[in-house]
Design a protein around this motif. Structure first.
Motif, PDB file in Angstrom:
ATOM      1  N   SER A   1       0.840  -1.196   0.000  1.00  0.00           N
ATOM      2  CA  SER A   1       0.000   0.000   0.000  1.00  0.00           C
ATOM      3  C   SER A   1       0.880   1.252   0.000  1.00  0.00           C
ATOM      4  O   SER A   1       0.535   2.260  -0.606  1.00  0.00           O
ATOM      5  CB  SER A   1      -0.973  -0.009   1.183  1.00  0.00           C
ATOM      6  N   GLN A   2       2.051   1.146   0.618  1.00  0.00           N
ATOM      7  CA  GLN A   2       2.976   2.288   0.584  1.00  0.00           C
ATOM      8  C   GLN A   2       3.592   2.467  -0.802  1.00  0.00           C
ATOM      9  O   GLN A   2       4.090   3.533  -1.141  1.00  0.00           O
ATOM     10  CB  GLN A   2       4.099   2.087   1.617  1.00  0.00           C
ATOM     11  N   GLN A   3       3.566   1.375  -1.575  1.00  0.00           N
ATOM     12  CA  GLN A   3       4.124   1.418  -2.932  1.00  0.00           C
ATOM     13  C   GLN A   3       3.077   1.789  -3.975  1.00  0.00           C
ATOM     14  O   GLN A   3       3.320   1.673  -5.167  1.00  0.00           O
ATOM     15  CB  GLN A   3       4.689   0.045  -3.305  1.00  0.00           C
ATOM     16  N   GLY A   4       1.905   2.155  -3.526  1.00  0.00           N
ATOM     17  CA  GLY A   4       0.890   2.592  -4.470  1.00  0.00           C
ATOM     18  C   GLY A   4      -0.057   1.507  -4.940  1.00  0.00           C
ATOM     19  O   GLY A   4      -0.887   1.735  -5.820  1.00  0.00           O
ATOM     20  N   VAL A   5       0.071   0.300  -4.394  1.00  0.00           N
ATOM     21  CA  VAL A   5      -0.882  -0.750  -4.743  1.00  0.00           C
ATOM     22  C   VAL A   5      -2.155  -0.530  -3.922  1.00  0.00           C
ATOM     23  O   VAL A   5      -2.084  -0.219  -2.732  1.00  0.00           O
ATOM     24  CB  VAL A   5      -0.289  -2.147  -4.428  1.00  0.00           C
ATOM     25  N   ILE A   6      -3.299  -0.661  -4.580  1.00  0.00           N
ATOM     26  CA  ILE A   6      -4.567  -0.484  -3.870  1.00  0.00           C
ATOM     27  C   ILE A   6      -4.868  -1.743  -3.063  1.00  0.00           C
ATOM     28  O   ILE A   6      -4.890  -2.844  -3.612  1.00  0.00           O
ATOM     29  CB  ILE A   6      -5.710  -0.231  -4.876  1.00  0.00           C
ATOM     30  N   ILE A   7      -5.055  -1.593  -1.776  1.00  0.00           N
ATOM     31  CA  ILE A   7      -5.414  -2.735  -0.935  1.00  0.00           C
ATOM     32  C   ILE A   7      -6.869  -2.564  -0.508  1.00  0.00           C
ATOM     33  O   ILE A   7      -7.280  -1.475  -0.081  1.00  0.00           O
ATOM     34  CB  ILE A   7      -4.512  -2.803   0.325  1.00  0.00           C
ATOM     35  N   GLY A   8      -7.638  -3.646  -0.693  1.00  0.00           N
ATOM     36  CA  GLY A   8      -9.056  -3.562  -0.338  1.00  0.00           C
ATOM     37  C   GLY A   8      -9.512  -4.805   0.401  1.00  0.00           C
ATOM     38  O   GLY A   8      -8.778  -5.799   0.512  1.00  0.00           O
ATOM     39  N   LEU A   9     -10.733  -4.737   0.931  1.00  0.00           N
ATOM     40  CA  LEU A   9     -11.297  -5.871   1.661  1.00  0.00           C
ATOM     41  C   LEU A   9     -12.614  -6.295   1.026  1.00  0.00           C
ATOM     42  O   LEU A   9     -13.383  -5.454   0.547  1.00  0.00           O
ATOM     43  CB  LEU A   9     -11.570  -5.487   3.121  1.00  0.00           C
ATOM     44  N   CYS A  10     -12.853  -7.611   1.023  1.00  0.00           N
ATOM     45  CA  CYS A  10     -14.140  -8.133   0.567  1.00  0.00           C
ATOM     46  C   CYS A  10     -14.419  -9.356   1.433  1.00  0.00           C
ATOM     47  O   CYS A  10     -13.808 -10.406   1.253  1.00  0.00           O
ATOM     48  CB  CYS A  10     -14.061  -8.503  -0.904  1.00  0.00           C
ATOM     49  N   SER A  11     -15.316  -9.186   2.410  1.00  0.00           N
ATOM     50  CA  SER A  11     -15.473 -10.242   3.404  1.00  0.00           C
ATOM     51  C   SER A  11     -16.919 -10.341   3.865  1.00  0.00           C
ATOM     52  O   SER A  11     -17.622  -9.336   3.961  1.00  0.00           O
ATOM     53  CB  SER A  11     -14.552  -9.928   4.592  1.00  0.00           C
ATOM     54  N   LYS A  12     -17.334 -11.597   4.121  1.00  0.00           N
ATOM     55  CA  LYS A  12     -18.678 -11.782   4.672  1.00  0.00           C
ATOM     56  C   LYS A  12     -18.571 -11.699   6.196  1.00  0.00           C
ATOM     57  O   LYS A  12     -18.129 -12.641   6.855  1.00  0.00           O
ATOM     58  CB  LYS A  12     -19.247 -13.130   4.227  1.00  0.00           C
ATOM     59  N   ASN A  13     -18.939 -10.556   6.718  1.00  0.00           N
ATOM     60  CA  ASN A  13     -18.815 -10.288   8.149  1.00  0.00           C
ATOM     61  C   ASN A  13     -19.741  -9.123   8.487  1.00  0.00           C
ATOM     62  O   ASN A  13     -20.275  -8.460   7.591  1.00  0.00           O
ATOM     63  CB  ASN A  13     -17.370  -9.888   8.494  1.00  0.00           C
ATOM     64  N   ASN A  14     -19.894  -8.866   9.787  1.00  0.00           N
ATOM     65  CA  ASN A  14     -20.575  -7.642  10.166  1.00  0.00           C
ATOM     66  C   ASN A  14     -19.567  -6.509  10.095  1.00  0.00           C
ATOM     67  O   ASN A  14     -18.507  -6.590  10.717  1.00  0.00           O
ATOM     68  CB  ASN A  14     -21.130  -7.741  11.585  1.00  0.00           C
ATOM     69  N   PRO A  15     -19.872  -5.454   9.322  1.00  0.00           N
ATOM     70  CA  PRO A  15     -18.888  -4.385   9.117  1.00  0.00           C
ATOM     71  C   PRO A  15     -18.353  -3.830  10.434  1.00  0.00           C
ATOM     72  O   PRO A  15     -17.147  -3.570  10.546  1.00  0.00           O
ATOM     73  CB  PRO A  15     -19.658  -3.323   8.334  1.00  0.00           C
ATOM     74  N   GLY A  16     -19.203  -3.690  11.410  1.00  0.00           N
ATOM     75  CA  GLY A  16     -18.762  -3.135  12.698  1.00  0.00           C
ATOM     76  C   GLY A  16     -17.691  -3.989  13.359  1.00  0.00           C
ATOM     77  O   GLY A  16     -16.704  -3.467  13.894  1.00  0.00           O
ATOM     78  N   ASP A  17     -17.865  -5.336  13.281  1.00  0.00           N
ATOM     79  CA  ASP A  17     -16.893  -6.244  13.911  1.00  0.00           C
ATOM     80  C   ASP A  17     -15.498  -6.066  13.309  1.00  0.00           C
ATOM     81  O   ASP A  17     -14.499  -6.008  14.028  1.00  0.00           O
ATOM     82  CB  ASP A  17     -17.323  -7.709  13.719  1.00  0.00           C
ATOM     83  N   VAL A  18     -15.445  -6.001  11.974  1.00  0.00           N
ATOM     84  CA  VAL A  18     -14.150  -5.884  11.301  1.00  0.00           C
ATOM     85  C   VAL A  18     -13.489  -4.544  11.651  1.00  0.00           C
ATOM     86  O   VAL A  18     -12.285  -4.469  11.894  1.00  0.00           O
ATOM     87  CB  VAL A  18     -14.320  -6.040   9.769  1.00  0.00           C
ATOM     88  N   GLU A  19     -14.327  -3.531  11.730  1.00  0.00           N
ATOM     89  CA  GLU A  19     -13.789  -2.208  12.052  1.00  0.00           C
ATOM     90  C   GLU A  19     -13.098  -2.203  13.414  1.00  0.00           C
ATOM     91  O   GLU A  19     -12.019  -1.633  13.572  1.00  0.00           O
ATOM     92  CB  GLU A  19     -14.913  -1.174  12.021  1.00  0.00           C
ATOM     93  N   VAL A  20     -13.719  -2.889  14.363  1.00  0.00           N
ATOM     94  CA  VAL A  20     -13.133  -2.947  15.707  1.00  0.00           C
ATOM     95  C   VAL A  20     -11.771  -3.649  15.667  1.00  0.00           C
ATOM     96  O   VAL A  20     -10.810  -3.215  16.301  1.00  0.00           O
ATOM     97  CB  VAL A  20     -14.091  -3.665  16.698  1.00  0.00           C
TER      98      VAL A  20
END
Lengths: 576, 84
Positions: free
Chosen positions: A266-285
């Motif tokens: 991500s520091q090298q300019g590659v886009i890092i993303g997430l795609c997951s079956k979860n409750n968004p709030g849980d992952v955020e924590v």
């Protein structure tokens, strides 16, 4: 590709070539001093597999400098300038070289590199390999000259500023697959084919990422699943305390390493993303509070944490980022999700987290090496010492700017011997083996060669060639039939090893001059076309011969000796 | 043709870029136009890879026809104690 046999690659190639033929051709020229046609097939396969339409052509054997003058319209030039074949030309083992011999060799190769890069400066991509000592002296325990030579040449290469230059580190490939899997010395002896299929596959893997860089096939984003992908465990079941990405845990550390790599990307300019079956709030924590997390929210450009199917999510990700689906990489541990994406959106490159978890970081890095271009190298090497040296060599380079200048710098010397009985086997062999520079492609046995030599009306000239790199030995032969006023050239054969040096022109000058002195008025000759000898189709026309007639596509020529204009090849010294 | 020869036929087809049907026991360097030195190298490579053997260097130049390949290959399999 690693798992395909070479015969399968050849077969696949025939099928794939049909699939990609509508694409714009991507022209690759390979300049080499070793035989590398197997590389041609493997590279073509790999690029076709990526949807490109490569047209790979191989330059004349050991004509790297000469051919570098003629690469005007190609997309990429790949150079295999192998030490094995450079060192092979010397009659002494490199380890016994004097300091002076060593530095002459070093500087000759350096100025060749300069000249090659100068000639190729307008080609979009030029690929050079690092020099490797292993084919010559692999068991050296102490510092060896060959290692020193390779080291200094590599240093020189890495300091080159040419923006189109890409360097592939051959030594890292050798260390990966091992010396014994890299070289095939049996084939090197037979046909100068130095490298194994295993090597070429690995090499092509590295090379094609260079091609992707220039053809828009690079990936831009990596989308990670979360559970069992960024950490061990399932957040919804194991909870915040149950998931593991700790450096102190045997399994967890692998996930930690993957996160470290993702953070670096991500520091090298590659886009890092997430795609997951979860409750968004849980992952955020987890991202905010878990002490072992390496990735932070700042590293994540896009995230789809929900219960929708992943194909829909990934489509949306591509849309929101405004990049093509083929710019995405998706990493997940579940075969279900991976297969779903492979089936529904085959454009997306997928990586399934390996069950051998210790291999996970390596597999990620391998994929990164091939599909991403990381520009932000922070290593800047001190260059001051080399600048001085470089300006010295620049003078040398300016000395030979044209091909002629180059050829005169390599001090070509040929000696022509008539009816040399001691060379009968070699002459027969050269008529049997030579396909390219062979005007009539007549094959003769040793017995027939001997008859020519013993017959008063026939004569065989053998040509020995050497230059400042070494002695090539008997590399051309001309068979003539003589009569009172006319001479007929029955065969004119020259090894492809010495093509591109205008040696044939010097030979023609010699022949005409000799027969002129003998009061011969005309020389007749013929060109019989084959699939292989097109490069010499115009040889006789180029030497003032007139086309007399065409018989079944065979061209018959005649030269009036008095009309001959000698080729300007004064830089070739002729001894006879 | 036996099993080994069917495989040789298939490999020759792949190397010479011909339909398998165009390769027969009679095929040789004399009647296959594009059997040049580079294709020869490819052929040796594919046969060695498929049968997991290694021809002695002095045999490689002799493999100039289907029959000779079959003969030398079977001999080599025997020498190396391999079956196919």
């Amino acid at each position: 590709m690693e798992n395909l046999k070479y015969s399968e690659i050849l077969k696949e190639n025939l099928r794939l070539v049909e699939q990609v033929k509508e694409q714009n051709p991507y022209l690759v020229k390979v300049l080499s001093n070793i035989t590398c046609n197997q590389f041609e097939h493997i590279l073509s396969y790999d690029l076709r597999k990526s949807g490109l339409n490569p047209v790979v052509s191989i330059g004349n054997y050991d004509n790297i400098v000469q051919d570098s003058y003629q690469c005007g319209d190609v997309n990429m030039v790949v150079i295999h300038y192998d030490l094995a074949n450079i060192v092979d030309k010397y009659p002494d083992f490199i380890e016994s070289f004097t300091t002076e011999q060593f530095s002459t060799l070093l500087n000759t190769v350096k100025s060749d590199i300069d000249l090659i890069l100068e000639n190729l400066k307008l080609v979009p991509v030029v690929v050079f390999n690092t020099f490797s000592p292993f084919a010559i002296y692999q068991n050296a325990l102490k510092d060896s000259s060959i290692e020193q030579l390779a080291f200094e040449l590599n240093d020189f290469l890495y300091l080159k500023k040419a923006t189109n230059l890409q360097i592939i580190n051959v030594n890292s490939i050798v260390s990966k697959i091992g010396v014994s899997n890299t070289f095939d010395f049996r084939m090197f002896t037979l046909s100068k084919t130095l490298y194994s299929i295993t090597f070429w596959k690995e090499y092509v893997y590295n090379l094609s990422s260079v091609v992707y860089r220039y053809t828009g096939l690079l990936k831009k984003a990596i989308i990670f699943d979360c559970d069992n992908t960024l950490w061990k465990g399932v957040l919804g079941e194991d909870g915040m305390e149950g998931i593991d990405m700790s450096l102190l845990s045997k399994t967890g550390q692998m996930y930690n390493k993957v996160q470290q790599i993702a953070k670096w990307l991500s520091q090298q300019g590659v886009i890092i993303g997430l795609c997951s079956k979860n409750n968004p709030g849980d992952v955020e924590v987890v991202f905010k509070e878990h002490p072992d997390m390496k990735l932070t929210k700042e590293n994540i450009v896009i995230s789809k944490i929900n219960w929708h199917d992943k194909a829909t999510n990934l489509r949306e990700i591509a849309k929101e980022l405004n990049i093509g689906l083929n710019s995405l990489v998706f990493i997940d541990d579940s075969s279900f999700e991976i297969n779903l994406i492979r089936e529904h959106i085959p454009e997306i490159l997928t990586l399934q987290v390996p069950s051998a978890i210790y291999d996970y970081p390596n597999q990620l890095l391998k994929l990164v090496n091939r599909y991403f271009y990381l520009s932000g190298k922070s290593v800047d090497i001190a260059k001051t010492i080399q600048y001085k040296e470089q300006s010295l060599r620049k003078e040398e380079k300016e000395k030979h700017q044209s091909l002629e200048d180059y050829l005169s710098s390599i001090e070509i010397e040929i000696s022509i011997v008539e009816n040399d009985l001691s060379q009968i086997p070699r002459i027969s062999q050269i008529t049997q083996k030579t396909n390219q520079f062979n005007l009539t492609t007549k094959r003769y046995t040793e017995n027939q060669i001997e008859l020519f030599m013993n017959n008063d009306n026939d004569r065989i000239f053998s040509v020995f060639v050497k230059d400042k790199f070494g002695d090539s030995g008997l590399t051309a032969a001309i068979i003539v039939n003589e009569s009172n006023k006319t001479v007929n050239i029955d065969s004119f054969v020259m090894s492809c090893r010495i093509m591109g040096r205008n040696i044939e022109k010097a030979i023609m000058n010699f022949l005409v001059d000799k027969y002129m002195r003998n009061n011969i008025e005309e020389i007749t000759a013929a060109f019989f076309p084959t699939i292989k000898n097109k490069p010499v189709a115009n040889f006789y026309e180029g030497s003032n011969y007139k086309l007399e007639k065409e018989e079944n596509s065979n061209n018959l020529y005649r030269l009036l000796v008095s009309e001959y204009v000698p080729h300007k090849v004064e830089y070739i010294k002729i001894l006879s | 043709m036996d099993k080994i020869e069917f495989k040789i036929q298939e490999l020759m087809g792949a190397v010479f870029e011909l339909p398998v049907g165009d390769i027969s026991i009679e095929s040789s360097q004399d009647n296959l136009d594009n059997w040049d030195s580079l294709k020869h190298l490819d052929l040796v490579t594919t046969i060695e890879e498929e049968f997991e053997i290694e021809f002695p260097i002095e045999e490689i130049g002799n493999l100039v026809s289907f029959k000779l390949i079959s003969f030398v290959l079977k001999e080599q399999l025997q020498i190396e104690g391999k079956t196919y």
